[in-house]
Structures are given as C-alpha cells and as structure tokens.
Design an enzyme around this catalytic site. Sequence first.
Site, PDB file in Angstrom:
ATOM      1  N   CYS A   2       0.701  -1.378  -0.064  1.00 24.99           N
ATOM      2  CA  CYS A   2       0.041  -0.046   0.128  1.00 24.99           C
ATOM      3  C   CYS A   2       0.870   1.128  -0.014  1.00 24.99           C
ATOM      4  CB  CYS A   2      -0.800   0.114   1.132  1.00 24.99           C
ATOM      5  SG  CYS A   2      -1.627  -1.404   1.499  1.00 24.99           S
ATOM      6  N   ARG A  27       5.008   0.279  -6.354  1.00 21.65           N
ATOM      7  CA  ARG A  27       4.886  -0.477  -5.167  1.00 21.65           C
ATOM      8  C   ARG A  27       3.950  -1.638  -5.321  1.00 21.65           C
ATOM      9  NH1 ARG A  27       6.624   2.591  -0.575  1.00 21.65           N
ATOM     10  NH2 ARG A  27       5.177   1.502   0.929  1.00 21.65           N
ATOM     11  N   TRP A  75      -3.104  -2.530  -1.453  1.00 23.55           N
ATOM     12  CA  TRP A  75      -2.655  -3.953  -2.007  1.00 23.55           C
ATOM     13  C   TRP A  75      -3.307  -4.647  -1.058  1.00 23.55           C
ATOM     14  CZ3 TRP A  75       0.439  -8.149   0.130  1.00 23.55           C
ATOM     15  CH2 TRP A  75       0.855  -8.929  -0.739  1.00 23.55           C
ATOM     16  N   ASN A 101      -1.487   1.725   6.028  1.00 24.63           N
ATOM     17  CA  ASN A 101      -0.541   0.705   5.429  1.00 24.63           C
ATOM     18  C   ASN A 101      -0.170  -0.064   6.518  1.00 24.63           C
ATOM     19  OD1 ASN A 101       1.252  -0.583   3.999  1.00 24.63           O
ATOM     20  ND2 ASN A 101       2.294   1.344   3.541  1.00 24.63           N
ATOM     21  N   GLY A 102      -0.099  -1.463   6.577  1.00 25.69           N
ATOM     22  CA  GLY A 102       0.236  -2.363   7.463  1.00 25.69           C
ATOM     23  C   GLY A 102      -0.879  -3.487   7.757  1.00 25.69           C
ATOM     24  N   GLU A 482      18.084 -17.152  -7.741  1.00 31.68           N
ATOM     25  CA  GLU A 482      17.554 -15.567  -8.264  1.00 31.68           C
ATOM     26  C   GLU A 482      17.151 -15.487  -9.829  1.00 31.68           C
ATOM     27  OE1 GLU A 482      17.152 -13.064  -6.997  1.00 31.68           O
ATOM     28  OE2 GLU A 482      17.180 -11.483  -8.449  1.00 31.68           O
ATOM     29  N   LYS A 486      13.560 -14.333 -10.715  1.00 27.55           N
ATOM     30  CA  LYS A 486      13.520 -13.229 -11.742  1.00 27.55           C
ATOM     31  C   LYS A 486      12.465 -13.710 -12.877  1.00 27.55           C
ATOM     32  CE  LYS A 486      14.447 -10.654 -10.339  1.00 27.55           C
ATOM     33  NZ  LYS A 486      15.078 -10.081  -9.094  1.00 27.55           N
ATOM     34  N   GLU A 489       8.574 -14.367 -11.600  1.00 32.13           N
ATOM     35  CA  GLU A 489       7.989 -13.260 -11.139  1.00 32.13           C
ATOM     36  C   GLU A 489       7.373 -12.190 -12.177  1.00 32.13           C
ATOM     37  OE1 GLU A 489       9.917 -10.583  -8.130  1.00 32.13           O
ATOM     38  OE2 GLU A 489      11.755 -10.842  -9.381  1.00 32.13           O
ATOM     39  N   HIS A 505      16.474 -37.086  -7.848  1.00 31.76           N
ATOM     40  CA  HIS A 505      15.709 -37.488  -6.914  1.00 31.76           C
ATOM     41  C   HIS A 505      14.272 -37.139  -6.961  1.00 31.76           C
ATOM     42  CE1 HIS A 505      19.368 -38.988  -4.930  1.00 31.76           C
ATOM     43  NE2 HIS A 505      19.911 -37.715  -5.422  1.00 31.76           N
ATOM     44  N   LYS A 604       6.428  -3.776  -4.058  1.00 34.40           N
ATOM     45  CA  LYS A 604       8.040  -3.611  -3.950  1.00 34.40           C
ATOM     46  C   LYS A 604       8.598  -3.686  -2.585  1.00 34.40           C
ATOM     47  CE  LYS A 604      12.083  -2.282  -5.657  1.00 34.40           C
ATOM     48  NZ  LYS A 604      12.913  -3.351  -6.079  1.00 34.40           N
TER      49      LYS A 604
END
Length: 609
Positions: A2, A27, A75, A101-102, A482, A486, A489, A505, A604
């Site tokens: 948010c 964000r 968000w 926000n939170g 990574e 990348k 996402e 395995h 973000k």
Amino acid sequence: MCGIVGYVGERNVTPLLLESLEKLEYRGYDSAGIALVSVKGIKIQKTRGRIADLRKIVEDSGESECTVGIGHTRWATHGEPSDVNSHPHLSRSGRVAVVHNGIIENYIELRAFLSTHGYSFSTETDSEVVSELIDFCYAGDPVAAVRKAELQLKGSYALGIIFADFPEQIIATRKDSPLIIGVGENENFIASDIPAILKYTRDVFRLDERELAILSKKRVAVFNELGERVDHAIEHIEWDATAAEKGGYPHFMIKEIMEQPEAISKTIAPRIDAEGNILLGFKSISDDDLKNIDSIRITACGSAYHVGVVAKHLLKNWLNIPVSAELASEFRYDDPIVNERTLVIVVSQSGETLDTLYALREAKNKGARTISIVNVVASSIANESEEVLYTWAGPEISVATTKAYSTQLVLIELLGIRMAQLRGRMDDEQGKALVSAIKSIPTGIEEILKDVQTVQYVASLYFNSQSVFFLGRNIDYALSLEASLKLKEISYIHSEAYAAGELKHGTISLIEEGTLVIALCTYRPLLDKMISNIKEVKARGAKVIAIINNDDVQTGTVADHIIRIPACEQIAVPSLTIVPLQLFAYYIASLKGCDIDKPRNLAKSVTVE
Ligand code: F6R
C-alpha cells in the site's frame, strides 16, 4: 505494498494526490482512493483498479477545490480488491477518515468491541476498524483520540488521518510501517516513499517508531510516545526526480539492469581506499568483535536472501566458520540460537521488509551482533541494526530487483574479505587481489550489456515455454534461485531452481520433450558434474541453454545454446553470471507483453508478514 500520500497547503489537492499516487504505483496495488477535507466535511472517492480509473471518477464528479487531503493505493491483504474495501475509510459518523498501510492483527476483537458500542462495519478489511476506533476515542481532541486508539491497536501501521472538525490538518503516526514527512513552504506532505513527493519538495525526514506528527500548512509538529516534542534533522534529497523516471527506457527494470555498473562502482567506492584496503567505518562493532565472531547467519527475504545464499559459500570458505543463509520469515519464528559471538547480517533493499526487520530484532534481543546491508538510507532496518553498510544503488523502482541485488552482493563480499583479513585467514595481498577483481566487475557487466543480442535471441525462441528449470551447483545453484525468481515473477512462467545433483531424486520426471533447462556452468570445480547433468536432461528431450565461462570449451558440445560471460577473476563470476539471466527474464516478459515493472500480485516493499 500500500502507498500513502497526504497534503496540506495552498494547492488544489486533488490533482496533486493523484499525481503523487501515480509515483507510488511501482509498489504494487489493486485499488486507489482519496479523501479531501474542508469546512464542508470529508469527501471520499475510491475505486478498485488503477489510478487512471480513480482519475476518471474524480473528473466525472467535477473538480472540488480543496487544499487538504490524503490518498492511498491498496494492495489487498484482508478482503478482495473492491470499491468498498479500498481506502480511505471514513467512519460512519463522517468525522474521521484514515489511510492505513500495514496489518491490524487484533481487528476481529476490536470490531467485536466496537460493535457492542453501536458501531457497524461495511468492509472486510482490518483497516476499517482504525477509523471507527479513532472515532470512538474522539472527544474533540484529534491527537488524544489517535493516541488512545493506538493503545488498542496490535500489528503494524502507518496512518494518515483527517478529521472533519479540523479541516486544516493531517495527523500521521506509525509503528513497523514506514512513513516520511515532506516539508515545503506553506505546505507539508506525508508519503510512504520519497518519489511520491519529490516533484514538490526535496526536504524530508522519516517518522520514527510510534511518533505522531501534526501537519498544518505552516508547520509540522512531531511528538514521541511520551508526548514530548521531537525535532528531526531534515534530509535534503540529492537525487534528481529523473533518477526515479524511466529516462527513455521502456521499463524501469531494463533501465536498472543497465545502471548496474554505475551502481556497483558507487557502492564500492566509499569502501575501498587508494591502496585497496577495505574501509568498513564501523563505530559500534570493533575489529576485535569481528575477530571473535564464531558463526554468521545471513537472513533476508526473496532476492536479498539469494544474495545471502551466494555469500554463504564465499564467507564460509574465507573465514572457516559456519555461515548460513536463512529466510527471515523462518528465522524470526525459529527461536534462533545466537549469542554475542554470532554475527547476524540482514540484507534488504527497502530496509522496511517486515519479516527482515523482525528477524533483526529477534537477533538483537538474543544478543547477536548485527550488521545490515541496506539501500534506503535511514530506513527502519538501517536504523535498528548495530552497523549499516549502504548500497548506493539509487532508487530502485522496478518491483523485480536487479541493481540492488548486484550491489548487495559486492558489499557482502567486501565485508567477508575484511573479516578474513582481520582474522588472519587472508593476507593483505590476497585481500587486495580480491578487491581489485571486485573493482573490475562494473567493466565486465558493461561488456555483457553492450551485446545483449544472444540473450534476446534465445529469449525469442523460448518465450512460449510453460515451465523452465534452472540447474546449478554450489554458487551456481545460489544464482539459479535468483534467476528462477526473476523469470517467474515478471513473466509468470512456472520455473524452479534445482541443485543439479538433486534433480534425479524426483523432479527429473517432469523433464519431457522440449522442456527448457537453463544450466549454470560457471562454478569451475563442479563443471564435469554439470556436464553430466546436462546430458541426463538432454537424454529426456530437454532443450538446454548453458551459461558458461569464457574459456569453457566443453559445455558448448552438449548444450543447445550457450551464453558466455566475459573472462574475469573467480570472485567476479557470480556478479557477471546473473546479468544475462536478468536480461533473459526481462526479454521473455517483454515478448509476452507482461506488465514488467508491476507484476501482478507483487509489491516492491513488503511491509506486512
Ligand atoms: C524480487 C524482489 C524481492 C525482494 C524481497 C526483499 O525481485 O525484489 O524478492 O528482494 O521482497 O525486499 P527487500 O530487499 O526490500 O528487503
């Protein structure tokens, strides 16, 4: 996550809020809204969707000239993205509007409590309880009402609050969620992040934990938890607004990939003197403390955690002590066994990731020594760790990190080398040779970035893949994590990173005709093993792209495509290897027409658990 903005001054607040909210779009959000206050009361406009949708609603309803207001991009956490769940939330009485926000962890109890006092709720959100609770606590004094309400709130919050009875002010407060105050002439601002208000002011400060600010046109008064007046030094933001603009690139992500040589140079420059000595510049943690450390735990989330996985291999070898890399969301709840001889290194671009912040606090509470590697100056993690090493990557806007990852990696390497020198595990010359190799990384990356055609070409062959496997061993496995993140996402292609020896395995059953496998083959000691793994997947029909060292003459004979990294010293290899993989993810997502800088469901700065 948010985003919050707020303005009190002389300008027409509506266009200002909409523009500032647009600057926070990176964000990640799913709905947006604004609340304006004047002597006529509070007016709310909000909607599910983009700022453009909100702008249309605002325009269709006709301009209202107001000079005080708050805005929000949501968000969703509690309750689906919808008009009603969007912020701001207006108390039923119409007296209080809030952007939050939170996460309010005890919102169910608070709802029940307020219901017994005649309050009712129309949203599924945790945030609605804040506006109603403040309303319940309100008896004519806004600050007293907010402070009284805060005593009952559990969880994390940054709040922007307006009162219909006080149309010339905004109240802001925070706990475990960031909020900055922007200071102007005859105008003041609140925001979740600097880019939101950079067009209007460069003078900012961060509100500290549990501080409360009263903003009016002429002044900002800040009070601590005890109600004492607090003075904050103003930070003048040097970076240009264009640093947070695309500068001619189609996306922030590619701009930030291209910025990596400069970001790395800027990050290492203040840490290396003319003779090649490493300068940590610590004040609380002495050289003796660093000599006495007997284990290191690196903790972080997402890509920052992946930096830790690479660093774990390097630091363990250099220091000959146990080094682990752990997800902050696991570390913080795992009752970690640490003491004053444990060094906990936390890594975070934003410096506000809640799990990382709590992992840091857990480590500190248990007596560990703490160092953070952070990009955002004076962020919560930077402030709360014993020592901070800043990455000077500049603002990173793309949700998918690139330049922050690269700068974190070189900085943690410098820390490890310095510790190895102090502990007599590396002599001066060895250390300086490594430092000199690190200094050459920007040039190596520049070479890769000058010629992106090979990566573009292979991306064009495989952008329709349904599933991709990244294989590597040791540091290459760490880099695979990574590279896979990348790709998935931003392109939404399912991908997995596998330690190459583990594939047989179980997971090898997923390899079939045409499955794309990206094999990272830059870790020299295990190259032969990787070649065998490539043969195994090829035998089952996989197509293989191999990332190889410049002098590798073997892998090209088994893989379908090769991408070479330029010749460089061993320590520079991971920093170079990741770059074509970032580019690969970018070009695939671009060919698929994805919303690269704002991938779906992502944020973000992850300021909730
Ligand atoms: C992925 C990405 C995230 C972040 C993670 C931690 O591209 O950017 O995985 O690395 O959310 O964020 P910070 O570094 O701000 O703590």
